[in-house]
Design an enzyme around this catalytic site. Structure first.
Site, PDB file in Angstrom:
ATOM      1  N   ASN A   1       0.516  -1.622   0.241  1.00  0.00           N
ATOM      2  CA  ASN A   1       0.152   0.049  -0.351  1.00  0.00           C
ATOM      3  C   ASN A   1       0.426   1.009  -0.343  1.00  0.00           C
ATOM      4  O   ASN A   1       1.907   1.240  -0.187  1.00  0.00           O
ATOM      5  CB  ASN A   1      -0.703   0.118   1.394  1.00  0.00           C
ATOM      6  CG  ASN A   1      -1.787  -1.105   0.972  1.00  0.00           C
ATOM      7  OD1 ASN A   1      -2.417  -1.837   0.151  1.00  0.00           O
ATOM      8  ND2 ASN A   1      -2.477  -1.368   2.242  1.00  0.00           N
TER       9      ASN A   1
ATOM     10  N   HIS B   1       5.947  -0.497  -2.554  1.00  0.00           N
ATOM     11  CA  HIS B   1       5.661   0.024  -3.761  1.00  0.00           C
ATOM     12  C   HIS B   1       5.514   1.977  -3.270  1.00  0.00           C
ATOM     13  O   HIS B   1       5.025   2.705  -4.367  1.00  0.00           O
ATOM     14  CB  HIS B   1       4.346  -0.058  -4.732  1.00  0.00           C
ATOM     15  CG  HIS B   1       3.841  -0.852  -4.950  1.00  0.00           C
ATOM     16  ND1 HIS B   1       4.914  -1.828  -5.972  1.00  0.00           N
ATOM     17  CD2 HIS B   1       2.833  -1.994  -4.460  1.00  0.00           C
ATOM     18  CE1 HIS B   1       3.901  -2.820  -6.693  1.00  0.00           C
ATOM     19  NE2 HIS B   1       2.759  -3.242  -5.574  1.00  0.00           N
TER      20      HIS B   1
END
Length: 80
Positions: free
Chosen positions: A44, A63
């Protein structure tokens, strides 16, 4: 419009998001000298694990984070 998997409105709402009970529980379990949770891995980008108090040394944001900027040249290894 730019082709993006993200809805622009999500980025405007994201700073107001708050860690849930689950985020805070994971933070508690990952704190201290000998934590039960040794490392938290998240994909997330919302920063909620970080904001809940998970120690930075025990957190991997696969990410990245929507709240951290990285120079594209530096990230690619190009120093110019």
């Amino acid at each position: 419009p730019v082709d993006s998997p993200w809805d622009e409105t999500m980025f405007r709402r994201m700073p107001a998001a708050r860690p849930t009970f689950a985020h805070r529980a994971i933070a508690q379990l990952s704190g201290g000298e000998d934590p039960l949770v040794k490392h938290v891995i998240t994909q997330n980008e919302d920063g909620l694990h970080r904001r809940s108090g998970v120690p930075e040394v025990r957190l991997s944001e696969l990410h990245g984070s929507a709240f951290v900027e990285v120079c594209g040249n530096y990230a690619s290894g190009d120093s110019d």
